[in-house]
Design an enzyme around this catalytic site. Structure first.
Site, mmCIF file in Angstrom:
data_model
loop_
_atom_site.group_PDB
_atom_site.id
_atom_site.type_symbol
_atom_site.label_atom_id
_atom_site.label_comp_id
_atom_site.label_asym_id
_atom_site.label_seq_id
_atom_site.Cartn_x
_atom_site.Cartn_y
_atom_site.Cartn_z
ATOM 1 N N ARG A 1 17.330 -21.535 34.610
ATOM 2 C CA ARG A 1 16.212 -22.207 33.614
ATOM 3 C C ARG A 1 15.447 -21.000 33.000
ATOM 4 N NH1 ARG A 1 16.092 -27.440 32.218
ATOM 5 N NH2 ARG A 1 14.206 -26.791 31.673
ATOM 6 N N LYS B 1 25.745 -25.900 24.143
ATOM 7 C CA LYS B 1 25.709 -27.077 23.201
ATOM 8 C C LYS B 1 26.367 -26.947 21.952
ATOM 9 C CE LYS B 1 21.182 -28.995 25.317
ATOM 10 N NZ LYS B 1 20.072 -29.293 24.949
ATOM 11 N N HIS C 1 22.120 -26.308 28.145
ATOM 12 C CA HIS C 1 21.438 -27.369 28.996
ATOM 13 C C HIS C 1 21.473 -26.628 30.309
ATOM 14 C CE1 HIS C 1 20.865 -30.663 31.652
ATOM 15 N NE2 HIS C 1 21.683 -29.993 32.407
ATOM 16 N N PHE D 1 13.634 -39.277 21.659
ATOM 17 C CA PHE D 1 14.683 -38.430 21.205
ATOM 18 C C PHE D 1 16.211 -38.897 21.792
ATOM 19 C CE2 PHE D 1 12.555 -36.025 24.917
ATOM 20 C CZ PHE D 1 13.743 -35.816 25.588
ATOM 21 N N ARG E 1 17.167 -19.248 24.491
ATOM 22 C CA ARG E 1 16.554 -20.303 23.596
ATOM 23 C C ARG E 1 15.685 -19.248 22.538
ATOM 24 N NH1 ARG E 1 15.736 -25.222 27.510
ATOM 25 N NH2 ARG E 1 17.407 -26.586 27.025
ATOM 26 N N TYR F 1 22.550 -38.052 29.982
ATOM 27 C CA TYR F 1 21.075 -38.059 29.594
ATOM 28 C C TYR F 1 20.622 -39.253 30.250
ATOM 29 C CZ TYR F 1 21.554 -33.371 27.855
ATOM 30 O OH TYR F 1 21.516 -31.848 27.528
ATOM 31 N N GLU G 1 24.998 -33.486 38.540
ATOM 32 C CA GLU G 1 25.462 -33.142 37.297
ATOM 33 C C GLU G 1 26.852 -32.291 37.470
ATOM 34 O OE1 GLU G 1 21.112 -32.814 35.055
ATOM 35 O OE2 GLU G 1 22.568 -30.918 35.315
ATOM 36 N N ASN H 1 18.978 -26.850 20.905
ATOM 37 C CA ASN H 1 18.477 -25.289 21.596
ATOM 38 C C ASN H 1 19.426 -24.741 22.396
ATOM 39 O OD1 ASN H 1 18.630 -27.463 23.497
ATOM 40 N ND2 ASN H 1 16.432 -27.674 23.940
ATOM 41 N N THR I 1 12.266 -25.348 26.535
ATOM 42 C CA THR I 1 12.780 -26.365 25.714
ATOM 43 C C THR I 1 12.665 -25.995 24.400
ATOM 44 O OG1 THR I 1 12.389 -28.113 27.558
ATOM 45 C CG2 THR I 1 13.251 -28.907 25.466
HETATM 46 P P1 ADP Z 1 15.431 -29.195 29.111
HETATM 47 O O1 ADP Z 1 17.016 -29.050 28.152
HETATM 48 O O2 ADP Z 1 14.860 -27.998 28.711
HETATM 49 O O3 ADP Z 1 15.636 -29.585 30.346
HETATM 50 P P2 ADP Z 1 14.649 -31.820 28.547
HETATM 51 O O4 ADP Z 1 15.206 -32.170 29.605
HETATM 52 O O5 ADP Z 1 13.177 -32.420 28.532
HETATM 53 O O6 ADP Z 1 14.515 -30.112 28.116
HETATM 54 O O7 ADP Z 1 15.074 -32.541 27.417
HETATM 55 C C1 ADP Z 1 16.740 -32.685 27.213
HETATM 56 C C2 ADP Z 1 17.266 -32.264 25.749
HETATM 57 O O8 ADP Z 1 16.766 -33.206 24.856
HETATM 58 C C3 ADP Z 1 16.564 -30.821 25.415
HETATM 59 O O9 ADP Z 1 17.317 -29.669 25.786
HETATM 60 C C4 ADP Z 1 16.678 -31.065 23.859
HETATM 61 O O10 ADP Z 1 17.941 -30.803 23.392
HETATM 62 C C5 ADP Z 1 16.223 -32.576 23.700
HETATM 63 N N1 ADP Z 1 14.842 -32.824 23.162
HETATM 64 C C6 ADP Z 1 13.804 -32.600 24.294
HETATM 65 N N2 ADP Z 1 12.582 -32.881 23.840
HETATM 66 C C7 ADP Z 1 12.732 -33.078 22.595
HETATM 67 C C8 ADP Z 1 11.918 -33.407 21.464
HETATM 68 N N3 ADP Z 1 10.976 -33.318 21.298
HETATM 69 N N4 ADP Z 1 12.591 -33.723 20.067
HETATM 70 C C9 ADP Z 1 14.035 -33.626 20.058
HETATM 71 N N5 ADP Z 1 14.891 -33.130 21.017
HETATM 72 C C10 ADP Z 1 14.346 -33.201 22.222
HETATM 73 MG MG MG Z 2 16.359 -31.478 31.498
#
Ligand code: ADP
Ligand code: MG
Length: 140
Positions: free
Chosen positions: A87, A11, A117, A59, A104, A51, A128, A114, A93
């Protein structure tokens, strides 16, 4: 164990800090192989589409803004159980909850910024990968 492919994204927070190589090293150490890789800058439409599953989350808007704020590195990773392996090496996350030694835990700035992805299922990995790469760009 099945050989799988998964989509990984380094990212904008990580490209900005010039730590893409350190992240790739972690992926390779975990037994994942980079079989496709390209550095791009997403347009709003691309980030929104990628997304879309999160479009109703609070968010979402900020996430699209963040993911279009700078270069990203798209990758296809291959290996045994690549989806869950990736993962695991990514970590949770929220970096405050990420296990020690994960990408992370070591590199993320916060829950949004973070660093990486990773696809969350084999089905989503397929979708994807197709969204981000053409077949000839993937060389195993
Ligand atoms: P992951 O990337 O671990 O699969 P998610 O799919 O739930 O997590 O979320 C996608 C992305 O959205 C996260 O990697 C992060 O960049 C952002 N994100 C997720 N939850 C939050 C939150 N509570 N506040 C701000 N950004 C968030
Ligand atoms: Mg995700």
């Amino acid at each position: 164990m099945p050989i799988q492919q998964t989509l990984s994204i380094i990212k904008p927070d990580a490209t900005a800090r010039n730590i893409t190589g350190q992240i790739v090293a972690k992926l390779e150490e975990a037994g994942l192989r980079v079989v496709a890789q390209k550095r791009v800058k997403w347009k709003q439409t691309e980030a929104r589409k990628f997304y879309a599953v999160h479009k109703d989350r609070p968010f979402y808007k900020d996430l699209v803004k963040f993911m279009t704020s700078g270069p990203i590195v798209l990758q296809v990773l291959e290996g045994n159980n690549a989806v869950s392996k990736n993962r695991k090496v990514m970590g949770a996350t929220n970096p405050e909850e990420a296990a020690p030694g994960t990408i992370r835990a070591e590199f993320a700035e916060n829950i949004e910024r973070n660093s990486v992805h990773g696809s969350d299922s084999a089905e989503n990995a397929g979708k994807e990968i197709r969204m981000c790469f053409r077949k000839p760009e993937i060389v195993g």
